[in-house]
Scaffold this motif. Structure first.
Motif, PDB file in Angstrom:
ATOM      1  N   ARG A   1      14.791  79.428  50.679  1.00 48.22           N
ATOM      2  CA  ARG A   1      15.885  78.661  50.095  1.00 48.22           C
ATOM      3  C   ARG A   1      15.429  77.920  48.843  1.00 48.22           C
ATOM      4  N   GLU A   2      14.213  77.358  48.896  1.00 51.76           N
ATOM      5  CA  GLU A   2      13.707  76.642  47.715  1.00 51.76           C
ATOM      6  C   GLU A   2      13.592  77.597  46.524  1.00 51.76           C
ATOM      7  N   ARG A   3      13.213  78.816  46.821  1.00 54.24           N
ATOM      8  CA  ARG A   3      13.094  79.766  45.728  1.00 54.24           C
ATOM      9  C   ARG A   3      14.476  80.150  45.186  1.00 54.24           C
ATOM     10  N   GLU A   4      15.380  80.409  46.114  1.00 53.32           N
ATOM     11  CA  GLU A   4      16.699  80.882  45.710  1.00 53.32           C
ATOM     12  C   GLU A   4      17.461  79.806  44.941  1.00 53.32           C
ATOM     13  N   VAL A   5      17.386  78.584  45.413  1.00 54.42           N
ATOM     14  CA  VAL A   5      18.097  77.501  44.753  1.00 54.42           C
ATOM     15  C   VAL A   5      17.398  77.112  43.455  1.00 54.42           C
ATOM     16  N   GLY A   6      16.124  77.458  43.313  1.00 55.05           N
ATOM     17  CA  GLY A   6      15.414  77.191  42.075  1.00 55.05           C
ATOM     18  C   GLY A   6      14.502  75.983  42.151  1.00 55.05           C
ATOM     19  N   THR A   7      14.524  75.285  43.284  1.00 62.43           N
ATOM     20  CA  THR A   7      13.719  74.069  43.366  1.00 62.43           C
ATOM     21  C   THR A   7      12.232  74.382  43.483  1.00 62.43           C
ATOM     22  N   LEU A   8      11.909  75.613  43.897  1.00 59.11           N
ATOM     23  CA  LEU A   8      10.499  75.955  44.038  1.00 59.11           C
ATOM     24  C   LEU A   8       9.797  75.910  42.684  1.00 59.11           C
ATOM     25  N   GLU A   9      10.496  76.351  41.647  1.00 60.73           N
ATOM     26  CA  GLU A   9       9.912  76.372  40.309  1.00 60.73           C
ATOM     27  C   GLU A   9       9.500  74.964  39.905  1.00 60.73           C
ATOM     28  N   ASN A  10      10.386  74.034  40.166  1.00 64.50           N
ATOM     29  CA  ASN A  10      10.118  72.647  39.835  1.00 64.50           C
ATOM     30  C   ASN A  10       8.980  72.091  40.677  1.00 64.50           C
ATOM     31  N   LEU A  11       9.035  72.431  41.949  1.00 62.14           N
ATOM     32  CA  LEU A  11       8.038  71.930  42.893  1.00 62.14           C
ATOM     33  C   LEU A  11       6.643  72.374  42.461  1.00 62.14           C
ATOM     34  N   LEU A  12       6.534  73.619  42.046  1.00 60.39           N
ATOM     35  CA  LEU A  12       5.229  74.139  41.665  1.00 60.39           C
ATOM     36  C   LEU A  12       4.820  73.674  40.277  1.00 60.39           C
ATOM     37  N   ALA A  13       5.812  73.297  39.454  1.00 57.11           N
ATOM     38  CA  ALA A  13       5.472  72.776  38.130  1.00 57.11           C
ATOM     39  C   ALA A  13       4.953  71.344  38.243  1.00 57.11           C
ATOM     40  N   MET A  14       5.258  70.721  39.360  1.00 57.91           N
ATOM     41  CA  MET A  14       4.710  69.394  39.615  1.00 57.91           C
ATOM     42  C   MET A  14       3.380  69.603  40.339  1.00 57.91           C
ATOM     43  N   PRO A  15       2.651  68.534  40.636  1.00 56.44           N
ATOM     44  CA  PRO A  15       1.310  68.781  41.173  1.00 56.44           C
ATOM     45  C   PRO A  15       1.274  69.343  42.587  1.00 56.44           C
ATOM     46  N   ALA A  16       2.392  69.614  43.217  1.00 56.90           N
ATOM     47  CA  ALA A  16       2.366  70.119  44.592  1.00 56.90           C
ATOM     48  C   ALA A  16       1.602  71.433  44.661  1.00 56.90           C
ATOM     49  N   ARG A  17       0.669  71.490  45.610  1.00 55.17           N
ATOM     50  CA  ARG A  17      -0.098  72.722  45.833  1.00 55.17           C
ATOM     51  C   ARG A  17       0.664  73.615  46.801  1.00 55.17           C
ATOM     52  N   PRO A  18       0.529  74.941  46.653  1.00 50.46           N
ATOM     53  CA  PRO A  18       1.228  75.828  47.589  1.00 50.46           C
ATOM     54  C   PRO A  18       0.957  75.487  49.041  1.00 50.46           C
ATOM     55  N   VAL A  19      -0.291  75.141  49.340  1.00 53.27           N
ATOM     56  CA  VAL A  19      -0.612  74.868  50.745  1.00 53.27           C
ATOM     57  C   VAL A  19       0.109  73.605  51.218  1.00 53.27           C
ATOM     58  N   GLU A  20       0.289  72.641  50.298  1.00 54.40           N
ATOM     59  CA  GLU A  20       1.014  71.429  50.674  1.00 54.40           C
ATOM     60  C   GLU A  20       2.494  71.730  50.885  1.00 54.40           C
ATOM     61  N   VAL A  21       3.028  72.565  50.005  1.00 57.85           N
ATOM     62  CA  VAL A  21       4.438  72.944  50.155  1.00 57.85           C
ATOM     63  C   VAL A  21       4.640  73.644  51.496  1.00 57.85           C
ATOM     64  N   ALA A  22       3.737  74.588  51.789  1.00 58.07           N
ATOM     65  CA  ALA A  22       3.879  75.356  53.027  1.00 58.07           C
ATOM     66  C   ALA A  22       3.763  74.449  54.246  1.00 58.07           C
ATOM     67  N   LEU A  23       2.743  73.597  54.239  1.00 55.16           N
ATOM     68  CA  LEU A  23       2.574  72.690  55.378  1.00 55.16           C
ATOM     69  C   LEU A  23       3.764  71.747  55.506  1.00 55.16           C
ATOM     70  N   GLY A  24       4.231  71.263  54.377  1.00 52.46           N
ATOM     71  CA  GLY A  24       5.363  70.344  54.388  1.00 52.46           C
ATOM     72  C   GLY A  24       6.596  70.988  54.994  1.00 52.46           C
ATOM     73  N   LYS A  25       6.705  72.298  54.809  1.00 52.04           N
ATOM     74  CA  LYS A  25       7.833  73.020  55.379  1.00 52.04           C
ATOM     75  C   LYS A  25       7.631  73.260  56.861  1.00 52.04           C
ATOM     76  N   ILE A  26       6.376  73.502  57.227  1.00 53.75           N
ATOM     77  CA  ILE A  26       6.077  73.971  58.577  1.00 53.75           C
ATOM     78  C   ILE A  26       6.070  72.831  59.589  1.00 53.75           C
ATOM     79  N   ILE A  27       5.450  71.728  59.202  1.00 52.09           N
ATOM     80  CA  ILE A  27       5.245  70.642  60.171  1.00 52.09           C
ATOM     81  C   ILE A  27       6.558  70.156  60.802  1.00 52.09           C
ATOM     82  N   PRO A  28       7.626  69.957  60.013  1.00 50.19           N
ATOM     83  CA  PRO A  28       8.866  69.522  60.661  1.00 50.19           C
ATOM     84  C   PRO A  28       9.342  70.514  61.716  1.00 50.19           C
TER      85      PRO A  28
END
Ligand SMILES: Nc1ncnc2c1ncn2[C@@H]1O[C@H](COP(=O)(O)OP(=O)(O)OP(=O)(O)O)[C@@H](O)[C@H]1O
Ligand SMILES: [Mg+2]
Lengths: 305, 376
Positions: free
Chosen positions: B206-233
């Motif tokens: 969804r983050e990719r489709e809505v376009g927010t992933l681009e922004n997220l990755l352009a900020m200092p968020a690391r892929p592993v942090e994004v993935a964990l942030g999605k998974i833990i909840p």
């Protein structure tokens, strides 16, 4: 010479077999507001993505803020604000929540005051509790700009920040951009609006993934060697339709009460006008404008293809 | 910039939490899902169906037959209808009109009198084993008791009394039995697959489709942090589901917890991780939420069919068993059933623990590798 904020050379980017950026070299000086122009699909967005490390170039390289594109992308991102072409903040979060999220991601120690400052500056105050998805186009863009400058970057990459924004808001937006540049930020901003291009200290024109021309607005105009005539009188619409078919006339269009034609060859242009026959139109040669030049360049591309 | 920052992970988790709260429908559904599923499946299982249509094909009209019929009717499991020929009865079963065919051969009564232990043939439509389970059990227990008083004195006296006749039960269509207790614990594995696999693969796409992933990755968020942030909840949500489910299955269906609850929760943790890493892979491959959902469903179907949840694992052909062994849910099912019903300890479930760990290692590594190149 001023130090360069962006200095890249020979960038190449392919998607499959399609070469989208084809040996692009670009230099943007510190503190400059550089307009990034080019038709749809010319590669503006792709270039910006490479500049902040979201895409890896297939060839070429260089530096952003003195840091290498290939192995220091993370550091570049820390000091760069990238405003994407599509609104890419969370629509189901409020303006304030979005800003807080960004501030936390950048691990800003002075989160509160930084957000308060940017909200004040962008005039977002009355909107902070609104869901980002419910903002109108202009406010969305303003919020996105606020989020991009929140961490006080040295370089701003703005991808069509004023698309779909009304004239007054666009003017305010550009005032903000100049304010930021005045504080030492370097700005690379893509746009399709010529009035915006004229507010840039320099423009770069991209076509087919290559840099075609660059310089100040007047330099670009001069470099195109375009000849432009204007006429006023009755029936200019019909005249425009006929003139468009004439060889040597690249562009003929009605602007308000005036008919404008442009081409490279003064001789052919005058012959074309003469073939209109006896009309009550009063012709005079005028200075070409930036939009004449860009339409001309877009036409050139078409004949190339 | 450091490779991993707890503060950035917290920022992402906080954002996820806000988004979850803003979408209470999904949250409520996820929490209610186990209860709803349990009640739905539970009804099908818990219904102890009686009055099952039963065809009687009789070649004998002795006193024994009449008593047998009365006894069968008294169990209230069987509704006896007479059919003239075996062929007619067969046809009725094929059409689903009857679930049992009792075949009492000619000379049945005479042979009982002679102490020859004649056979009564019972055909059962086992395509719905849950439905016929209790009825067949009742049938077997009848053989010893019924007819005793009708027997001639010489046979009545013999001790221990052998059953005067033998019931040959022949189950058609599905040779194995699945009992209710078997299915209920298995459901938790299925529900966890649904919620963790499908929800994570969709959440990241969804983050990719809505376009927010681009922004997220352009900020200092690391892929592993994004993935964990999605998974833990979703891990948190999954445990909420487990607890809800356990409560419901204990109170509604009397499912026992014979083994260690802690061991159960820990091993389900590994199972959840399996699903999450698979979901992560799907989310990196899929371009749209729709695609992600289809991939997850594609993986979900074999999980239902080949894991031993719906059909007994040992009854499957070899190739299906091989596929089933590669699915984490197969092992999770055995673990849950083992711990809940048999009181299995760690050494009993280890053979099913390590395959899941291997799965996490292989699939998780692949997911992390794929994830790095998201925007390209
Ligand atoms: N991820 C991708 N995969 C394949 N092709 C792509 C991808 N991204 C961009 N392209 C192609 O690259 C070319 C340049 O696209 P880009 O978005 O950079 O153009 P642009 O100058 O930003 O255009 P616009 O003014 O319309 O925004 C286009 O032809 C586009 O189809
Ligand atoms: Mg673009």
């Amino acid at each position: 010479m001023k130090p360069a904020a962006i200095d890249v050379d020979g960038l190449v980017k392919r998607f499959g077999t399609h070469t989208v950026i084809d040996g692009l070299s670009l230099r943007v000086d510190e503190g400059e507001v550089c307009g990034f122009l080019g038709g749809n699909g010319s590669g503006k967005t792709t270039t910006m993505r490479m500049l902040c490390g979201l895409l890896l170039p297939d060839d070429g390289g260089g530096t952003c803020l003195g840091l290498d594109l290939r192995n220091a992308a993370a550091q570049i991102r820390l000091q760069t604000g990238y405003m994407t072409q599509q609104f890419s903040f969370y629509r189901d979060l409020t303006v304030m929540e979005n800003l807080e999220f960004v501030a936390r991601l950048y691990e800003m120690p002075d989160r509160r005051s930084a957000i308060a400052a940017v909200v004040e500056r962008m005039g977002l105050g009355p909107r902070t509790r609104q869901l980002a998805g419910e903002l109108s186009g202009g406010w969305k863009q303003r919020m996105a700009l606020a989020a991009c400058v929140l961490h006080r970057p040295k370089l701003l990459l703005l991808d069509e920040p004023t698309a779909g924004v009304d004239a007054r808001a666009r003017r305010q937006f550009w005032d903000l951009i100049h304010d930021l540049a005045g504080e030492g930020m370097t700005v690379l901003v893509s746009t399709h609006y010529m009035d915006e291009a004229e507010r840039c200290s320099r423009v770069v024109y991209l076509a087919g993934g290559k840099l075609v021309v660059q310089g100040t607005a007047s330099e670009v105009i001069a470099a195109a060697h375009l000849v432009t005539f204007e006429a006023v009188g009755p029936d200019i619409e019909r005249a425009a339709t006929r003139l468009r078919r004439e060889p040597g006339i690249e562009m003929a269009g009605v602007f308000g009460h005036a008919l404008r034609v442009a081409g490279l060859d003064r001789q052919k242009l005058q012959e074309g006008i003469a073939r209109l026959g006896d009309t009550p139109l009063r012709w005079q040669e005028v200075e070409p404008r930036l939009d004449d030049v860009f339409i001309h360049m877009l036409n050139l591309q078409k004949t190339d293809e | 910039m450091n490779a991993f920052s707890p503060a950035r992970l917290m920022a992402i988790l906080r954002k996820e939490w806000l988004q979850m709260r803003r979408d209470p429908m999904t949250l409520r559904l996820t929490i209610l899902l186990p209860i709803i599923q349990l009640v739905l499946f539970g009804y099908a299982i818990n219904a102890n169906p009686r009055h099952l249509p039963t065809a009687l094909v009789s070649g004998d009209h002795s006193i024994y037959e009449r008593d047998l019929i009365t006894a069968l009717a008294n169990t209230r499991y069987f509704d006896i209808r007479n059919y003239a020929t075996q062929a007619q009865a067969d046809q009725a079963m094929r059409r689903g009109d009857v679930m049992f065919i009792l075949d009492i051969p000619a000379g049945f009564g005479r042979r009982i009198d002679r102490g020859e232990h004649p056979q009564m043939l019972v055909d059962a439509d086992a395509s719905d084993p849950v439905a016929i389970g209790s009825a067949t059990a009742a049938l077997s227990s009848l053989t010893a008791s019924v007819l005793r008083r009708d027997l001639p004195p010489n046979l009545q006296a013999s001790a221990p009394p052998p059953a005067p006749f033998e019931v040959v039960l022949h189950e058609r269509y599905n040779p194995e039995q699945i009992t209710a207790l078997n299915i209920v614990p298995g459901l938790i594995a299925v529900i966890l697959t649904l919620s963790t696999l499908i929800l994570t693969s969709v959440a990241i796409t969804r983050e990719r489709e809505v376009g927010t992933l681009e922004n997220l990755l352009a900020m200092p968020a690391r892929p592993v942090e994004v993935a964990l942030g999605k998974i833990i909840p979703y891990v948190g949500l999954a445990y909420v589901q487990i607890i809800m489910f356990l409560f419901a299955s204990i109170f509604l269906f009397g499912v026992p917890i014979r083994g260690s609850l802690l061991l159960l929760l820990a091993s389900l943790g590994i199972f959840i991780t399996c699903n999450l890493s698979m979901g992560l892979i799907f989310s990196t491959l899929a371009r749209t939420q729709m695609q992600a959902q289809q991939m997850a469903q594609f993986a979900f179907l074999p999980s239902m069919l080949l894991s031993g949840f719906l059909y007994p694992f040992d009854g499957m052909p070899r190739w299906a068993q091989v596929i089933g062994q590669c699915l984490p849910i197969t092992h999770a099912l055995r673990i849950v059933r083992g711990i809940l019903l048999k009181g299995n300890g760690f050494s009993d479930i280890w053979p099913d623990i390590w395959p899941m760990m291997l799965f996490v290692l292989v699939v998780g590594a692949a997911a992390v590798r794929l994830y790095r190149r998201t925007l390209d």
